[in-house]
Design a protein around this motif. Sequence first.
Motif, PDB file in Angstrom:
ATOM      1  N   ALA A   1     -11.541   6.653 -10.008  1.00 28.18           N
ATOM      2  CA  ALA A   1     -11.993   7.579  -8.950  1.00 28.18           C
ATOM      3  C   ALA A   1     -10.843   8.500  -8.418  1.00 28.18           C
ATOM      4  O   ALA A   1     -11.034   9.959  -8.043  1.00 28.18           O
ATOM      5  CB  ALA A   1     -12.444   6.689  -7.758  1.00 28.18           C
ATOM      6  N   ILE A   2      -9.800   7.871  -8.187  1.00 27.59           N
ATOM      7  CA  ILE A   2      -8.666   9.042  -7.757  1.00 27.59           C
ATOM      8  C   ILE A   2      -8.461  10.064  -8.834  1.00 27.59           C
ATOM      9  O   ILE A   2      -8.123  11.212  -8.311  1.00 27.59           O
ATOM     10  CB  ILE A   2      -7.246   8.175  -7.675  1.00 27.59           C
TER      11      ILE A   2
ATOM     12  N   ASN B   1       0.894  -1.226   0.105  1.00 24.77           N
ATOM     13  CA  ASN B   1       0.056   0.049  -0.150  1.00 24.77           C
ATOM     14  C   ASN B   1       0.801   1.189  -0.148  1.00 24.77           C
ATOM     15  O   ASN B   1       0.408   2.274   0.336  1.00 24.77           O
ATOM     16  CB  ASN B   1      -0.752   0.061   1.020  1.00 24.77           C
TER      17      ASN B   1
ATOM     18  N   THR C   1      -0.828   5.855  -6.146  1.00 28.32           N
ATOM     19  CA  THR C   1      -1.512   5.501  -4.944  1.00 28.32           C
ATOM     20  C   THR C   1      -1.623   4.097  -4.479  1.00 28.32           C
ATOM     21  O   THR C   1      -2.152   3.522  -5.478  1.00 28.32           O
ATOM     22  CB  THR C   1      -2.724   6.310  -4.793  1.00 28.32           C
TER      23      THR C   1
ATOM     24  N   THR D   1      -3.602   0.638  -3.308  1.00 28.25           N
ATOM     25  CA  THR D   1      -4.947   0.400  -3.564  1.00 28.25           C
ATOM     26  C   THR D   1      -5.303  -0.916  -2.325  1.00 28.25           C
ATOM     27  O   THR D   1      -4.429  -1.659  -2.488  1.00 28.25           O
ATOM     28  CB  THR D   1      -5.099   0.014  -5.133  1.00 28.25           C
ATOM     29  N   ARG D   2      -6.536  -0.777  -2.009  1.00 28.43           N
ATOM     30  CA  ARG D   2      -6.687  -2.082  -1.090  1.00 28.43           C
ATOM     31  C   ARG D   2      -6.928  -3.299  -2.169  1.00 28.43           C
ATOM     32  O   ARG D   2      -7.077  -4.496  -1.599  1.00 28.43           O
ATOM     33  CB  ARG D   2      -7.976  -1.797  -0.337  1.00 28.43           C
TER      34      ARG D   2
ATOM     35  N   ARG E   1     -12.483   2.601  -2.944  1.00 29.14           N
ATOM     36  CA  ARG E   1     -12.066   1.103  -2.566  1.00 29.14           C
ATOM     37  C   ARG E   1     -12.688   0.572  -1.823  1.00 29.14           C
ATOM     38  O   ARG E   1     -12.766  -0.800  -1.487  1.00 29.14           O
ATOM     39  CB  ARG E   1     -10.734   1.421  -2.222  1.00 29.14           C
ATOM     40  N   SER E   2     -13.740   1.217  -0.786  1.00 29.08           N
ATOM     41  CA  SER E   2     -14.556   0.665   0.093  1.00 29.08           C
ATOM     42  C   SER E   2     -15.831  -0.029  -0.809  1.00 29.08           C
ATOM     43  O   SER E   2     -16.335  -1.012  -0.123  1.00 29.08           O
ATOM     44  CB  SER E   2     -15.013   1.374   1.005  1.00 29.08           C
TER      45      SER E   2
ATOM     46  N   ASP F   1     -12.471   8.347  -3.682  1.00 29.40           N
ATOM     47  CA  ASP F   1     -11.962   7.080  -3.502  1.00 29.40           C
ATOM     48  C   ASP F   1     -12.944   6.109  -3.253  1.00 29.40           C
ATOM     49  O   ASP F   1     -14.085   6.085  -2.744  1.00 29.40           O
ATOM     50  CB  ASP F   1     -11.226   7.106  -1.926  1.00 29.40           C
TER      51      ASP F   1
ATOM     52  N   ALA G   1     -10.893   2.076  -9.343  1.00 29.67           N
ATOM     53  CA  ALA G   1     -10.144   2.791  -8.270  1.00 29.67           C
ATOM     54  C   ALA G   1      -9.663   3.716  -8.881  1.00 29.67           C
ATOM     55  O   ALA G   1      -9.276   4.863  -8.196  1.00 29.67           O
ATOM     56  CB  ALA G   1      -9.507   1.822  -7.693  1.00 29.67           C
ATOM     57  N   SER G   2      -8.699   3.629  -9.853  1.00 33.13           N
ATOM     58  CA  SER G   2      -7.871   4.654 -10.301  1.00 33.13           C
ATOM     59  C   SER G   2      -8.492   5.774 -11.170  1.00 33.13           C
ATOM     60  O   SER G   2      -8.545   7.092 -10.989  1.00 33.13           O
ATOM     61  CB  SER G   2      -6.764   4.116 -11.415  1.00 33.13           C
TER      62      SER G   2
ATOM     63  N   ARG H   1     -19.155  -0.159  -7.130  1.00 29.63           N
ATOM     64  CA  ARG H   1     -18.326   0.662  -7.451  1.00 29.63           C
ATOM     65  C   ARG H   1     -18.214   1.579  -8.663  1.00 29.63           C
ATOM     66  O   ARG H   1     -17.901   2.648  -8.912  1.00 29.63           O
ATOM     67  CB  ARG H   1     -16.770  -0.048  -7.442  1.00 29.63           C
TER      68      ARG H   1
END
Length: 297
Positions: free
Chosen positions: A198-199, A3, A107, A109-110, A206-207, A204, A195-196, A214
């Motif tokens: 969103a960044i 991470n 960044t 990522t989970r 990732r939840s 974010d 996820a990318s 998502r």
Amino acid sequence: MDNTVRVSKPYNLAAIRGLVRDAFTGDELRRFCQDRHKFRPILDHFGPSFSFVQMIDAVIEQCQVHALLPDLAAAIEEANPRQYERHLPHLFEESSSPRLNGVLPSTGTRDGGLLPVPTAPAPPAHFVDRQAELTRLVSCLAAGAPTATTALQGMGGTGKTALVKKVAAEAAGFFPGGVLWTTLGPQPDPFHILASWAIAAGGDVRSYTDLFHRAAAVRSLLASRARMLAILDDAWEYDCPFLLMQNALPANTSVLVTTRDADLAKQLRCRVENLDVLGEKDALALIENLIGLLDPY
Ligand SMILES: Nc1ncnc2c1ncn2[C@@H]1O[C@H](COP(=O)(O)OP(=O)(O)O)[C@@H](O)[C@H]1O
Ligand SMILES: [Mg+2]
């Protein structure tokens, strides 16, 4: 799970190109990628009759897109320390700008791995004309529906990726929300891509562990931006680009997909443009441009 946020000095791409050229022959470069799992997917981006220079471009481009330039440099240091030492003084840009490896800082990522923020890579320095195709693509994308969802289809190595990099640069003025660049390839990971995105939109997601939730979350993040161009480069399969186009991109986004697969382009309900190999005049201009680049420093 890694991470860490990896931020380093930006690489000088001309110097990296010179290092790869001097460290390997064509066969060695192929074997180098084959022998290392991180670089093995890059082999899918080699066309059947790629020259050494084209192979180097593909390696550097994929390493940029996937934030692998530090891994590439480290692996070359191990494989050919003499050439690495020789090129080391040139490998980093002088400026201390926050950009990483030609893309923005990664960044954690989970979902695992490092996440490059998806900005369009620069066109190749040796790019030659394709003016007619470029103008047509930019004007169709900028005009909005019904021509705004376009697939550029052509055999591997015809220059689709190079051309859409140029489109990204030329079309940027029509898209105040920005240009979102994603390389799909044979096995895209939609969780990771979302996820990318969103960044890139300052959020974010990732939840969200459900793919459709998502995607919906990404769509509401992107919807607050002005009109965007999304480029989905190198589509091989249907599910991931379809999900991204259908569920994650706001309706007014223009989309440009590239693919070798004519059926896929139609299934995705894109207007299809075919790209042929360069004409004789442009091919000669390309050789001249490449000769001009032989001394990169
Ligand atoms: N118009 C062009 N000018 C200069 N180089 C080009 C051009 N089109 C393609 N190339 C080079 O040819 C190689 C293959 O092009 P690429 O865009 O990766 O093909 P594709 O995406 O269709 O598989 C790359 O090394 C690229 O830099
Ligand atoms: Mg390509």
